[in-house]
Design a protein around this motif. Structure first.
Motif, PDB file in Angstrom:
ATOM      1  N   GLY A  92      53.416  38.168  39.362  1.00  0.00           N
ATOM      2  CA  GLY A  92      53.930  37.424  39.458  1.00  0.00           C
ATOM      3  C   GLY A  92      52.935  35.718  39.596  1.00  0.00           C
ATOM      4  N   VAL A  93      52.916  34.770  38.228  1.00  0.00           N
ATOM      5  CA  VAL A  93      51.698  33.533  38.394  1.00  0.00           C
ATOM      6  C   VAL A  93      52.373  32.347  38.071  1.00  0.00           C
ATOM      7  CG1 VAL A  93      50.459  35.697  37.045  1.00  0.00           C
ATOM      8  CG2 VAL A  93      51.896  34.168  35.550  1.00  0.00           C
ATOM      9  N   ASP A  94      51.477  31.513  39.004  1.00  0.00           N
ATOM     10  CA  ASP A  94      52.811  30.058  38.445  1.00  0.00           C
ATOM     11  C   ASP A  94      51.530  29.286  38.607  1.00  0.00           C
ATOM     12  OD1 ASP A  94      55.270  28.924  39.582  1.00  0.00           O
ATOM     13  OD2 ASP A  94      53.873  27.967  40.066  1.00  0.00           O
ATOM     14  N   PHE A  95      51.277  28.107  38.566  1.00  0.00           N
ATOM     15  CA  PHE A  95      49.719  26.793  38.663  1.00  0.00           C
ATOM     16  C   PHE A  95      49.913  25.676  39.660  1.00  0.00           C
ATOM     17  CE2 PHE A  95      51.764  23.309  35.808  1.00  0.00           C
ATOM     18  CZ  PHE A  95      53.429  23.446  36.324  1.00  0.00           C
ATOM     19  N   SER A  96      51.231  26.526  40.613  1.00  0.00           N
ATOM     20  CA  SER A  96      51.808  25.519  41.137  1.00  0.00           C
ATOM     21  C   SER A  96      50.630  25.598  42.274  1.00  0.00           C
ATOM     22  CB  SER A  96      53.005  25.028  41.637  1.00  0.00           C
ATOM     23  OG  SER A  96      53.071  24.614  42.967  1.00  0.00           O
ATOM     24  N   ALA A  97      50.169  25.140  43.478  1.00  0.00           N
ATOM     25  CA  ALA A  97      49.635  26.041  44.795  1.00  0.00           C
ATOM     26  C   ALA A  97      50.631  26.405  45.871  1.00  0.00           C
ATOM     27  CB  ALA A  97      48.329  25.165  45.025  1.00  0.00           C
ATOM     28  N   LEU A 112      60.164  44.887  51.849  1.00  0.00           N
ATOM     29  CA  LEU A 112      60.265  45.518  50.331  1.00  0.00           C
ATOM     30  C   LEU A 112      58.937  46.535  50.554  1.00  0.00           C
ATOM     31  CD1 LEU A 112      59.662  41.640  48.995  1.00  0.00           C
ATOM     32  CD2 LEU A 112      60.770  43.471  48.074  1.00  0.00           C
ATOM     33  N   ALA A 113      59.282  47.250  50.087  1.00  0.00           N
ATOM     34  CA  ALA A 113      57.885  48.275  50.028  1.00  0.00           C
ATOM     35  C   ALA A 113      57.202  48.321  48.764  1.00  0.00           C
ATOM     36  CB  ALA A 113      59.022  49.771  49.836  1.00  0.00           C
ATOM     37  N   ASN A 114      57.710  47.753  47.794  1.00  0.00           N
ATOM     38  CA  ASN A 114      56.939  47.251  46.559  1.00  0.00           C
ATOM     39  C   ASN A 114      56.611  45.915  46.515  1.00  0.00           C
ATOM     40  OD1 ASN A 114      55.305  47.763  44.447  1.00  0.00           O
ATOM     41  ND2 ASN A 114      57.385  47.920  43.426  1.00  0.00           N
ATOM     42  N   ARG A 115      55.927  44.978  46.553  1.00  0.00           N
ATOM     43  CA  ARG A 115      55.501  43.872  47.289  1.00  0.00           C
ATOM     44  C   ARG A 115      54.728  43.289  46.007  1.00  0.00           C
ATOM     45  NH1 ARG A 115      53.015  43.139  53.661  1.00  0.00           N
ATOM     46  NH2 ARG A 115      54.956  43.235  54.488  1.00  0.00           N
ATOM     47  N   PRO A 116      54.486  42.138  45.268  1.00  0.00           N
ATOM     48  CA  PRO A 116      54.631  42.009  44.370  1.00  0.00           C
ATOM     49  C   PRO A 116      52.937  40.923  43.946  1.00  0.00           C
ATOM     50  CG  PRO A 116      55.917  40.017  45.202  1.00  0.00           C
ATOM     51  CD  PRO A 116      56.613  41.398  46.435  1.00  0.00           C
ATOM     52  N   VAL A 117      51.897  41.568  43.405  1.00  0.00           N
ATOM     53  CA  VAL A 117      50.618  41.152  43.178  1.00  0.00           C
ATOM     54  C   VAL A 117      50.794  39.784  42.552  1.00  0.00           C
ATOM     55  CG1 VAL A 117      48.898  40.407  42.177  1.00  0.00           C
ATOM     56  CG2 VAL A 117      50.051  43.317  42.727  1.00  0.00           C
ATOM     57  N   LEU A 118      50.467  38.634  43.508  1.00  0.00           N
ATOM     58  CA  LEU A 118      50.805  36.830  42.687  1.00  0.00           C
ATOM     59  C   LEU A 118      49.948  36.154  42.865  1.00  0.00           C
ATOM     60  CD1 LEU A 118      53.407  37.138  46.002  1.00  0.00           C
ATOM     61  CD2 LEU A 118      54.179  36.882  43.593  1.00  0.00           C
ATOM     62  N   LEU A 119      49.795  35.665  41.772  1.00  0.00           N
ATOM     63  CA  LEU A 119      48.546  35.179  41.443  1.00  0.00           C
ATOM     64  C   LEU A 119      49.115  33.689  40.898  1.00  0.00           C
ATOM     65  CD1 LEU A 119      47.083  37.626  38.576  1.00  0.00           C
ATOM     66  CD2 LEU A 119      46.657  38.027  40.833  1.00  0.00           C
ATOM     67  N   HIS A 120      47.208  32.631  41.056  1.00  0.00           N
ATOM     68  CA  HIS A 120      47.453  31.313  41.265  1.00  0.00           C
ATOM     69  C   HIS A 120      46.705  30.852  39.648  1.00  0.00           C
ATOM     70  CE1 HIS A 120      46.440  27.290  42.487  1.00  0.00           C
ATOM     71  NE2 HIS A 120      47.372  27.002  41.606  1.00  0.00           N
ATOM     72  N   GLY A 121      47.266  30.349  39.298  1.00  0.00           N
ATOM     73  CA  GLY A 121      46.882  30.273  37.010  1.00  0.00           C
ATOM     74  C   GLY A 121      47.724  29.597  36.731  1.00  0.00           C
ATOM     75  N   PHE A 123      49.056  29.991  33.086  1.00  0.00           N
ATOM     76  CA  PHE A 123      49.587  30.901  31.991  1.00  0.00           C
ATOM     77  C   PHE A 123      48.923  30.478  30.553  1.00  0.00           C
ATOM     78  CE2 PHE A 123      52.416  32.372  28.687  1.00  0.00           C
ATOM     79  CZ  PHE A 123      52.520  33.372  29.010  1.00  0.00           C
ATOM     80  N   LEU A 124      49.140  29.450  29.816  1.00  0.00           N
ATOM     81  CA  LEU A 124      47.944  29.038  28.675  1.00  0.00           C
ATOM     82  C   LEU A 124      46.778  28.876  28.771  1.00  0.00           C
ATOM     83  CD1 LEU A 124      50.296  25.926  26.534  1.00  0.00           C
ATOM     84  CD2 LEU A 124      50.498  28.535  26.789  1.00  0.00           C
ATOM     85  N   ALA A 125      45.966  28.564  29.590  1.00  0.00           N
ATOM     86  CA  ALA A 125      44.643  28.668  29.823  1.00  0.00           C
ATOM     87  C   ALA A 125      44.354  30.575  30.012  1.00  0.00           C
ATOM     88  CB  ALA A 125      44.020  27.665  30.915  1.00  0.00           C
ATOM     89  N   GLY A 126      45.154  30.800  30.707  1.00  0.00           N
ATOM     90  CA  GLY A 126      45.062  32.595  31.267  1.00  0.00           C
ATOM     91  C   GLY A 126      44.030  33.006  31.961  1.00  0.00           C
ATOM     92  N   ARG A 127      43.293  31.624  32.575  1.00  0.00           N
ATOM     93  CA  ARG A 127      43.132  32.404  34.255  1.00  0.00           C
ATOM     94  C   ARG A 127      43.718  32.338  35.095  1.00  0.00           C
ATOM     95  NH1 ARG A 127      40.080  28.809  30.808  1.00  0.00           N
ATOM     96  NH2 ARG A 127      40.695  26.597  32.183  1.00  0.00           N
ATOM     97  N   TYR A 128      43.542  32.949  36.029  1.00  0.00           N
ATOM     98  CA  TYR A 128      44.506  33.028  37.225  1.00  0.00           C
ATOM     99  C   TYR A 128      43.123  34.190  38.677  1.00  0.00           C
ATOM    100  CZ  TYR A 128      47.902  33.894  33.925  1.00  0.00           C
ATOM    101  OH  TYR A 128      48.901  33.156  32.869  1.00  0.00           O
ATOM    102  N   VAL A 129      43.778  33.253  39.593  1.00  0.00           N
ATOM    103  CA  VAL A 129      42.692  34.208  41.257  1.00  0.00           C
ATOM    104  C   VAL A 129      43.757  34.445  41.913  1.00  0.00           C
ATOM    105  CG1 VAL A 129      41.293  32.273  41.048  1.00  0.00           C
ATOM    106  CG2 VAL A 129      43.008  31.764  42.788  1.00  0.00           C
ATOM    107  N   ASP A 130      43.226  36.102  42.782  1.00  0.00           N
ATOM    108  CA  ASP A 130      44.381  36.553  43.458  1.00  0.00           C
ATOM    109  C   ASP A 130      44.046  35.689  44.879  1.00  0.00           C
ATOM    110  OD1 ASP A 130      41.999  37.038  44.819  1.00  0.00           O
ATOM    111  OD2 ASP A 130      42.314  38.928  43.753  1.00  0.00           O
ATOM    112  N   GLU A 131      44.781  36.184  45.654  1.00  0.00           N
ATOM    113  CA  GLU A 131      44.681  35.840  47.226  1.00  0.00           C
ATOM    114  C   GLU A 131      43.869  35.910  48.209  1.00  0.00           C
ATOM    115  OE1 GLU A 131      48.110  36.054  51.360  1.00  0.00           O
ATOM    116  OE2 GLU A 131      47.819  37.725  49.580  1.00  0.00           O
TER     117      GLU A 131
END
Length: 256
Positions: A92-97, A112-121, A123-131
């Motif tokens: 999952g990705v979102d630009f709101s901190a 949740l046995a299979n937790r999502p990976v959630l990235l901040h960044g 979308f159009l720029a395509g730059r994300y960081v993890d937790e």
């Protein structure tokens, strides 16, 4: 296709003057930072509604399948958690901190046995960081399912076309995209008021699309990305939480 017969509830625009793309991104990021508390407080109801909605739209998974999913504009992670529970390995990705912080907190659900990976960044720029703050690029990454709900309409004209193309470019061959927005009787755009469930009011930029225009927008983007005209399947559904508000769901299957 005929336009929806019922007029959806529309919030009057504050301004129809289009600022530049960066200003729009800044306006919308600030809006969703403000609204994160509202999302957090209504997550249980929205998650139940999302489960019913998604199970109607998505292909049934076969036993032993390990499909991947990208949830674009995941907000507090409601759809990401539903998809995880259904058996998808979700990013999952979102630009709101504030939204991504809420999503990460809610993803700690022990059921949740299979937790999502959630990235901040962005979308159009395509730059994300993890937790941990490490860069987590997704360029070239392909997923069996790509979900973009109430997302494309947050970009101004032309940038929304770029957004749809980029959404569809993340779909793996043979995979599926589900792109959603609200239905309007006429196309319009501008900066609007948006009220949260807790009474807080903020402003955001958004587009409103007719059914015909939105289906055309997604169909043209699919042709551009996949190099051929592909079927797009639209539905118009009533919002369970808002009388008179209609949603357009468009499903696109990428050729294998």
């Amino acid at each position: 296709m005929a336009a929806p017969s019922a007029e959806p509830v529309l919030i009057p625009a504050v301004s129809s003057i289009s600022p530049d793309l960066q200003s729009i991104l800044d306006i919308n990021r600030a809006a969703y930072d403000v609204l994160a508390g509202t999302y957090r407080g209504t997550t249980e109801v929205r998650q139940e509604n999302a489960k019913k909605w998604l199970t109607q739209r998505l292909p049934r998974l076969s036993a032993g399948a390990h499909p991947t999913a990208l949830d674009i504009g995941c907000a507090d992670g409601t759809h990401s958690r539903v998809l995880s529970a259904l058996g998808y390995a979700v990013t999952g990705v979102d630009f709101s901190a504030q939204m991504i912080a809420a999503a990460r907190e809610l993803a700690q659900d022990p059921t949740l046995a299979n937790r999502p990976v959630l990235l901040h960044g962005e979308f159009l720029a395509g730059r994300y960081v993890d937790e941990s703050g490490a860069e987590a690029p997704l360029d070239g990454s392909l997923f069996d399912l790509v979900l973009a709900t109430a997302f494309v309409h947050l970009f101004p004209p032309e940038a929304d076309e770029d957004a749809v193309r980029k959404v569809l470019a993340h779909v793996a061959p043979g995979g599926t995209a589900l792109v959603s927005t609200t239905a309007a009787l006429a196309n319009r755009q501008g900066v609007e008021f948006k009220a949260g469930a807790d009474g807080r009011v903020t402003q955001r930029w958004r587009n409103h699309y007719t059914l015909e225009y939105f289906v055309w927008l997604v169909g043209e983007a699919a042709r551009d990305v996949y190099g051929a005209k592909v079927p797009v399947q639209p539905w118009v559904v009533v919002d369970p939480d808002s009388d008179g508000k209609l949603w357009i769901d468009v499903v696109v299957h990428r050729p294998a």
